[in-house]
Design a protein around this motif. Structure first.
Motif, PDB file in Angstrom:
ATOM      1  N   UNK A 141      40.702  40.539  36.462  1.00 17.54           N
ATOM      2  CA  UNK A 141      41.971  40.587  36.459  1.00 17.54           C
ATOM      3  C   UNK A 141      42.350  40.840  38.177  1.00 17.54           C
ATOM      4  N   UNK A 142      41.602  41.685  38.609  1.00 20.06           N
ATOM      5  CA  UNK A 142      41.742  42.340  40.054  1.00 20.06           C
ATOM      6  C   UNK A 142      41.446  41.056  40.880  1.00 20.06           C
ATOM      7  N   UNK A 143      40.092  40.195  40.297  1.00 22.13           N
ATOM      8  CA  UNK A 143      39.735  38.961  41.244  1.00 22.13           C
ATOM      9  C   UNK A 143      40.874  38.032  41.296  1.00 22.13           C
ATOM     10  N   UNK A 144      41.510  37.851  39.851  1.00 25.31           N
ATOM     11  CA  UNK A 144      42.530  36.793  39.888  1.00 25.31           C
ATOM     12  C   UNK A 144      43.687  37.329  40.527  1.00 25.31           C
ATOM     13  N   UNK A 145      43.965  38.444  40.653  1.00 28.77           N
ATOM     14  CA  UNK A 145      44.991  38.921  41.630  1.00 28.77           C
ATOM     15  C   UNK A 145      44.780  38.807  43.188  1.00 28.77           C
TER      16      UNK A 145
END
Lengths: 255, 309
Positions: free
Chosen positions: A45-49
């Motif tokens: 999720x952090x990578x996507x963000x």
């Protein structure tokens, strides 16, 4: 009569699987493993963000450093060593063995349970993480995600089978498992390329090559070799477990 | 030695089991047919080791163990005819009582596992708690659910290791009655205990084990008489031990008196008569008794006596 006996024995497998799953999932350490399994998803999720567009950073950090090095082996070792180990420790193994069920069925049922629960945790975690971060990156991203899940599945099956067998030989299966994970897989397999044939991590990475060549540096086995060696390891581990269970003896009591 | 003349359901022939240099069971032979047999002995006598061998969980180091003519070790098929209640208390705590007994029924391959489980639970009087998790059970209830699990497939041979542990008196009596009923139906039941009174109530035949050996076997009452007739050693502390010893020595119920630092040590074979004697003897001697205690009333001492016999 003999036929009905055989059918009854086969019916024992789902019963043992069901009880073993409840046994494994009901333990307190499973909560900690669930939290650990959430880590790849949170990082995805952090990578996507952060709108990452490369496969490599996610693969290196989330898959290579966390999922295949720590999460997958730890989950499979804990469940694998606990399926028989906990029952031997608390004596409930008696209720399982004092039954007219062939020992190979008991081992098979236990293996199905530990593999199922290991894949459910590690595999689902990696599938979700891959779906979040890699799938949106296009065809290669999808293949990389699938390859990572396959690696986790192959690794889980190997680790769970091996430590299921080890737990029938020693009460220190968990310690041996963590030692193997840290020393053999974590250090020696990096320093000594020649031991790739004896590394579950290499089997898992090699299997992933069947779908996609992941950007990890130390994958040393072809997919075919990895599948064959994984099959040999699982067959040998489960055969050894059956052999051992047939000779299982309860420790002498105070009497 | 053979207790029953009919072909025994349980048979041991010169069985021994050792762990390294430690001999847990030493040259034990017996045969058991239908009925309840108590396996009696102090802690550490080898009872559990013997039951583990009968249940197929230990191979004998020497000799032969047979259950219904089969070697139980490495023969899972024999468990169709064996019900086992182990000593250890642990039962899957996350299962309800009914789930646990049904699990046993299914592993036994029973065609109607649910019905068999309900019937077994009824027999141990656990219907009210059968839908509760075993983790919430009292020790006595866990014992009963273990018995239900062992009975569910209607086995010919029932092996129970300290089955009355943790049960209250009412539960004990109910369980003893149940074992009696099962024996009357032709089953062979062997249960271990270190409590003489438990065996006395339920076991018509007993096997006495001491230090790994079979010290006595046969009818309970005959062996109980041996236990009762043995010499008892009693120590008395008084205001004048020497004076008291002189008076006691004159009584025929007493056959040895010794003065020790602990007091006046007396040997008698008639415990009841001696107890009645003490009061009168102390008055006759004009001494005040401060303490009376038996030195050999532990079960171990009783069993040691049987071994010497």
């Amino acid at each position: 009569m003999k036929g009905s006996t055989q059918v009854a024995s086969i019916n024992a497998i789902p019963e043992i699987v069901r009880v073993t799953l409840r046994q494994l999932m009901g333990r307190r350490r499973t909560i900690w493993l669930l939290l650990l399994a959430a880590l790849p998803v949170i990082l995805a999720l952090l990578f996507r963000a952060a709108s990452q567009t490369e496969i490599e950073p996610f693969t290196r950090i989330v898959f290579d450093t966390i999922a295949i090095t720590i999460l997958m082996p730890l989950v499979a070792i804990l469940f694998g060593s606990g399926a028989f180990g906990a029952e031997i420790d608390d004596g409930t193994i008696v209720y399982l063995l004092a039954k007219p069920v062939p020992r190979w069925m008991v081992v098979l049922a236990k293996a199905v349970a530990v593999i199922t629960v290991s894949i459910a945790l590690s595999g689902t975690s990696m599938a979700l993480a891959g779906a979040i971060e890699l799938a949106p990156l296009g065809q290669d991203g999808v293949k990389a995600a699938e390859a990572q899940v396959l690696a986790i599945v192959v690794g889980s099956v190997c680790y769970a089978s091996l430590f299921l067998a080890v737990s029938l030989f020693t009460r220190r299966a968990l310690v041996i498992g963590v030692g193997y994970m840290l020393v053999w897989e974590g250090a020696l397999s990096f320093m000594l390329p020649g031991i790739a044939n004896l590394s579950i991590r290499q089997y898992a990475l090699g299997a992933a090559n069947a779908i996609y060549t992941l950007p990890v540096q130390e994958s040393r086995l072809s997919a075919d070799t990895a599948f064959i060696l994984s099959g040999v390891l699982v067959a040998a581990s489960l055969s050894l477990a059956v052999w051992r269970l047939m000779r299982f003896e309860l420790p002498g009591g105070s009497d | 030695m053979t207790i029953e003349a009919t072909p025994p359901a349980i048979e041991l022939r010169h069985v021994a089991r050792w762990y390294g240099n430690v001999v847990a069971v030493n040259d034990v032979s017996f045969g058991l047919g239908p009925g309840v047999t108590g396996l009696l002995g102090p802690n550490g006598a080898g009872k559990t080791t013997l039951l583990h061998m009968l249940a197929g969980f230990l191979a004998p180091s020497a000799g032969e163990v047979l259950i219904l003519g089969r070697h139980p070790h490495r023969d899972p098929g024999v468990y169709r005819q064996i019900g086992l209640v182990p000593e250890r208390e642990a039962v899957y705590p996350f299962l309800t009582g009914l789930d646990y007994v049904r699990f046993n029924a299914r592993l036994q391959g029973l065609p109607d596992a649910n019905r068999a489980a309900l019937e077994a639970i009824r027999r141990v009087d656990l219907e009210d708690a059968m839908n509760r998790a075993i983790g919430t059970y009292s020790k006595g209830m866990r014992q009963r659910v273990k018995v239900a699990g062992a009975l569910v497939h209607d086995p010919q041979v029932l092996l129970l290791d300290e089955p009355f542990n943790g049960m209250d008196p009412r539960q004990r009596i109910a369980m003893m009655d149940l074992l009696g009923q099962l024996a009357d139906q032709g089953r062979t039941i062997l249960f271990s205990s270190h409590i003489l009174e438990e065996v006395e109530r339920v076991g018509t035949q007993i096997l006495v084990m001491v230090a790994g050996r079979l010290a006595a076997s046969g009818d309970f009452h005959a062996i109980r008489a041996l236990m009762t007739d043995r010499p008892h050693m009693i120590t008395i502390r008084s205001s004048d031990d020497r004076k008291l010893a002189t008076v006691l020595m004159a009584d025929p119920a007493v056959f040895a008196v010794e003065l020790t630092p602990a007091g006046c040590s007396v040997q008698t074979a008639q415990l009841g008569a001696f107890r009645r004697l003490i009061a009168g003897a102390s008055r006759a001697a004009g001494v005040r008794i401060t303490d009376v205690f038996s030195e050999d009333e532990s079960l171990e001492k009783v069993f040691e006596y049987l071994v010497r016999r």
